[in-house]
Design a protein around this motif. Structure first.
Motif, PDB file in Angstrom:
ATOM      1  N   PHE A 386       0.899  -1.941  -0.379  1.00 13.80           N
ATOM      2  CA  PHE A 386       0.014  -0.121   0.106  1.00 13.80           C
ATOM      3  C   PHE A 386       1.487   1.218   0.042  1.00 13.80           C
ATOM      4  O   PHE A 386       1.840   1.520   0.932  1.00 13.80           O
ATOM      5  CB  PHE A 386      -1.092  -0.390   1.360  1.00 13.80           C
ATOM      6  N   PRO A 387       0.834   1.974  -1.032  1.00 14.41           N
ATOM      7  CA  PRO A 387       1.643   3.525  -1.185  1.00 14.41           C
ATOM      8  C   PRO A 387       1.257   4.307   0.181  1.00 14.41           C
ATOM      9  O   PRO A 387       0.354   4.522   0.389  1.00 14.41           O
ATOM     10  CB  PRO A 387       1.226   3.961  -2.683  1.00 14.41           C
ATOM     11  N   MET A 388       2.427   5.155   0.450  1.00 15.35           N
ATOM     12  CA  MET A 388       1.754   6.516   1.096  1.00 15.35           C
ATOM     13  C   MET A 388       1.724   6.180   2.468  1.00 15.35           C
ATOM     14  O   MET A 388       1.528   7.809   3.212  1.00 15.35           O
ATOM     15  CB  MET A 388       1.006   7.498  -0.221  1.00 15.35           C
ATOM     16  N   VAL A 389       1.776   4.914   2.978  1.00 14.81           N
ATOM     17  CA  VAL A 389       1.631   5.335   4.131  1.00 14.81           C
ATOM     18  C   VAL A 389       2.346   4.678   4.819  1.00 14.81           C
ATOM     19  O   VAL A 389       3.387   4.365   4.294  1.00 14.81           O
ATOM     20  CB  VAL A 389       0.063   4.623   4.609  1.00 14.81           C
ATOM     21  N   ARG A 390       2.254   5.293   5.985  1.00 19.81           N
ATOM     22  CA  ARG A 390       3.644   4.442   7.208  1.00 19.81           C
ATOM     23  C   ARG A 390       3.889   3.017   7.682  1.00 19.81           C
ATOM     24  O   ARG A 390       3.003   2.592   6.899  1.00 19.81           O
ATOM     25  CB  ARG A 390       3.349   4.623   8.872  1.00 19.81           C
ATOM     26  N   ASP A 391       4.202   2.065   7.560  1.00 18.06           N
ATOM     27  CA  ASP A 391       4.187   0.498   8.063  1.00 18.06           C
ATOM     28  C   ASP A 391       2.793   0.370   9.007  1.00 18.06           C
ATOM     29  O   ASP A 391       2.637  -0.407   9.108  1.00 18.06           O
ATOM     30  CB  ASP A 391       5.381  -0.082   9.195  1.00 18.06           C
ATOM     31  N   ALA A 392       3.086   1.583  10.177  1.00 17.83           N
ATOM     32  CA  ALA A 392       1.966   1.458  11.220  1.00 17.83           C
ATOM     33  C   ALA A 392       0.675   1.422  10.445  1.00 17.83           C
ATOM     34  O   ALA A 392      -0.792   0.664  11.327  1.00 17.83           O
ATOM     35  CB  ALA A 392       1.828   1.774  12.149  1.00 17.83           C
ATOM     36  N   THR A 393       0.265   2.326   9.425  1.00 17.70           N
ATOM     37  CA  THR A 393      -0.425   2.088   9.222  1.00 17.70           C
ATOM     38  C   THR A 393      -0.781   0.828   8.001  1.00 17.70           C
ATOM     39  O   THR A 393      -1.904   0.990   7.629  1.00 17.70           O
ATOM     40  CB  THR A 393      -1.088   3.294   7.718  1.00 17.70           C
ATOM     41  N   LYS A 394      -0.464   0.442   6.946  1.00 20.10           N
ATOM     42  CA  LYS A 394       0.449  -1.183   6.497  1.00 20.10           C
ATOM     43  C   LYS A 394      -0.578  -1.734   7.760  1.00 20.10           C
ATOM     44  O   LYS A 394      -0.956  -2.477   7.173  1.00 20.10           O
ATOM     45  CB  LYS A 394       1.166  -1.239   6.100  1.00 20.10           C
ATOM     46  N   VAL A 395       0.039  -2.325   9.232  1.00 24.81           N
ATOM     47  CA  VAL A 395      -0.654  -3.061   9.746  1.00 24.81           C
ATOM     48  C   VAL A 395      -1.640  -3.100  10.432  1.00 24.81           C
ATOM     49  O   VAL A 395      -2.520  -3.928   9.704  1.00 24.81           O
ATOM     50  CB  VAL A 395       0.431  -3.176  11.287  1.00 24.81           C
ATOM     51  N   ARG A 396      -2.399  -2.031  10.337  1.00 29.41           N
ATOM     52  CA  ARG A 396      -3.926  -1.449  10.707  1.00 29.41           C
ATOM     53  C   ARG A 396      -4.371  -2.496   9.041  1.00 29.41           C
ATOM     54  O   ARG A 396      -5.658  -3.140   9.276  1.00 29.41           O
ATOM     55  CB  ARG A 396      -4.274   0.014  10.838  1.00 29.41           C
ATOM     56  N   LEU A 397      -4.580  -1.915   8.249  1.00 29.65           N
ATOM     57  CA  LEU A 397      -4.728  -2.397   6.683  1.00 29.65           C
ATOM     58  C   LEU A 397      -4.654  -4.029   6.694  1.00 29.65           C
ATOM     59  O   LEU A 397      -5.690  -4.439   6.786  1.00 29.65           O
ATOM     60  CB  LEU A 397      -4.264  -1.822   5.799  1.00 29.65           C
ATOM     61  N   GLU A 398      -3.814  -5.097   7.405  1.00 32.81           N
ATOM     62  CA  GLU A 398      -3.375  -5.627   7.441  1.00 32.81           C
ATOM     63  C   GLU A 398      -4.584  -6.263   8.188  1.00 32.81           C
ATOM     64  O   GLU A 398      -5.219  -7.522   8.005  1.00 32.81           O
ATOM     65  CB  GLU A 398      -2.128  -6.284   7.686  1.00 32.81           C
ATOM     66  N   ASN A 399      -5.042  -5.806   9.483  1.00 33.31           N
ATOM     67  CA  ASN A 399      -5.544  -6.321  10.830  1.00 33.31           C
ATOM     68  C   ASN A 399      -6.760  -6.278  10.657  1.00 33.31           C
ATOM     69  O   ASN A 399      -8.179  -6.926  10.714  1.00 33.31           O
ATOM     70  CB  ASN A 399      -5.334  -5.758  11.646  1.00 33.31           C
TER      71      ASN A 399
END
Length: 547
Positions: A386-399
């Motif tokens: 997922f582009p342009m977001v922080r790693d914490a946001t990627k974890v949120r999207l995954e969960n």
């Protein structure tokens, strides 16, 4: 204490005090948003922030190349974000970079290196970058940017002049700016015999000015005609990134939508309070809630009110004994629902009776169609991509996003804002609601990136995504070629890429079957009429080096 050599990066916001004075709350919210962008770029470039104060940021980098590349990425990204605001409300950083000997103490860095970086930042143009000669020697042959030598500059509290260079930022017409900075000249000390004369002259002038002001005050106070115009406070939204509003400041006219950047969709003007309520115009809410408003709310003739927030939560007060009771009931019901879902968004009144009282207007939306399916570029959703977001946001999207029930969609803003709608009755509703809420957060139109199990736009993997690509206003492309790029991209499906060279002449790779083919085609097309070509866009995104 530990001594070391480091590349020091210093940045602060030009005209920050004025921005705060005009609209403190909006400026602080935007500062937090812009700082998240700056912090993210610094972290990705292996930098470390060691000190902050108000709008200032001090960071260290392991190399000058990393520091300058990071600074360029930051300025390009923030320039894109500033397009959504009128010139008077744009928030632009100045950045200074040097290499120097510093002392580390409890995580903070001290020494001449830090001081010189701060002075170079003061020499930089608004939205520009100023570097020392030591940095220039390290990066001149490693980065495909141009520099302007501004010579030795005498700066405050540094005993010897600092030889400095500007990173030449590209203008809208594709040419490069060459800053002309005057050296600070030290005034020769006045002879000793002059001091009595100076004191005497100053005393006479002071007496004359005092007398003039005294009699002027007498004249203006006789009829009491002197007055101060009251300036109303600007409307402030409760959301962290509101649709931009401008503090009223006589006699300057309010900016019109046409003064915004042509690249992004123009935000909708705020709806005037007291407008007639229409269920079809209410943003953020589900189609089911809209049906309730069309029927039960519209049919109620007693005191009534409706409240909502940008996350889609709402509350209603019907058949109440007074208008105040209806207002309180609607807000209380909406806020309880939002709090139960742990939504950070505050509820606000949208309508009282049949009149709209919501002052923020409709959120900015992109032109339709909002979603175009293309089997060539669609591929399974993966939060890590997922582009342009922080790693914490990627974890949120995954969960949260990946396992959620259909229909679901996530929209992305040009500054990294995002909003996801989960478990909607249809893809159309999930798409609309995610775009509306994301637009309200970003202040500009967002883009649907993923729907259900798939990315629905090309997601670059060969280069790092840095923002949204708008050919019509992209300063890397020479001005007389932008319309042609817009026309050729048009409705081109498949993978598309854009490359430019030193003169800004574009090369295009269109309708390719994969990302690499599009990139190769764009570079091959670019070298036909330019040199030192590099890719600036893949699909709907601007891109830059991966490290």
């Amino acid at each position: 204490m530990k001594r070391k050599i480091a590349a020091i990066f210093a940045a602060d916001i030009a005209g920050y005090s004025r921005l705060v004075a005009e609209d403190e709350e909006e400026t602080l919210r935007r500062l937090a948003s812009y700082r998240s962008v700056v912090d993210d770029f610094i972290a990705k470039a292996n930098g470390r922030i060691f000190n902050t104060a108000g709008d200032a940021v001090l960071a260290e980098f392991p190399s000058a190349v990393d520091a300058v590349r990071c600074a360029i990425d930051i300025q390009e990204s923030l320039r894109t974000r500033n397009m959504a605001y009128p010139p008077s409300r744009q928030m632009s950083f100045r950045i200074g970079i040097t290499i120097g000997d510093v002392v580390e103490r409890d995580g903070d860095l001290l020494g001449d290196g830090v001081n010189i970086a701060a002075r170079l930042e003061g020499l930089a143009e608004v939205g520009g970058i100023c570097i020392s000669r030591a940095v220039h020697e390290q990066v001149a042959n490693k980065l495909s940017v141009q520099f302007a030598d501004i010579g030795a500059q005498e700066v405050k509290n540094i005993p010897t002049p600092v030889h400095a260079y500007m990173v030449a930022m590209r203008r809208e017409d594709g040419t490069y700016a060459t800053p002309q900075i005057k050296k600070v000249a030290k005034a020769a000390p006045a002879p000793n015999w002059m001091w009595p004369l100076v004191v005497g002259v100053v005393s006479v002038v002071a007496i004359g000015v005092s007398g003039f002001l005294y009699f002027t005050k007498l004249e203006t106070s006789k009829d009491g005609s002197s007055s101060v115009a009251a300036v109303p406070s600007p409307v402030v939204t409760a959301s962290p990134s509101p649709t931009p509003t401008t503090a009223m400041k006589a006699p300057m006219p309010m900016p019109t939508p046409t003064q915004s950047a042509a690249a992004a969709a123009t935000p909708s003007p705020p709806a005037a309070s007291g407008g007639k309520f229409s269920a079809d115009s209410v943003p953020f809410i589900s189609d089911r809630a809209r049906g309730f408003l069309s029927n039960e709310y519209a049919a109620s003739n007693d005191y009534k009110a409706y409240a909502l927030n940008i996350a889609g939560f709402s509350g209603t007060g019907l058949n109440q004994p007074s208008e105040e009771a209806a207002r309180n009931m609607a807000l209380d019901q909406c806020q309880k629902r939002a709090d139960a879902a742990q939504s950070p968004r505050r509820c606000e009144l949208y309508a009282v009776g049949n009149s709209v009282v919501y002052t923020h207007g409709k959120p900015p939306m992109p032109p339709q169609p909002w979603l175009r399916h293309d089997a060539t570029t669609e591929h399974p959703f993966a939060s890590k991509d997922f582009p342009m977001v922080r790693d914490a946001t990627k974890v949120r999207l995954e969960n949260m996003f990946a396992p959620a029930a259909k229909s679901r969609a996530v929209a992305l803003g040009p500054g990294g804002q995002y909003f996801m709608t989960l478990g909607a009755p249809s893809v159309d509703e999930a798409t609309r609601r995610s775009l509306e809420s994301c637009g309200a957060l970003a202040g500009v139109a967002c883009m649907v990136v993923a729907v259900d199990d798939n990315f629905v736009v090309p997601i670059p993997t060969l280069l790092r995504v840095t923002g949204f690509f708008h050919a019509a206003s992209n300063s890397s492309i020479v001005a007389d070629a932008r319309d042609d790029v817009v026309r050729k991209l048009g409705d081109a499906m498949g993978w598309n890429a854009v490359a430019v060279g030193t003169s800004g002449r574009p090369g295009l790779g269109l309708k390719a079957a994969d990302e690499q083919t599009a990139v190769n085609a764009a570079l091959a097309d670019c070298v036909k009429h330019d040199s030192d070509c590099h890719v600036i866009a893949i699909g709907p995104f601007t891109v830059g080096p991966t490290n």
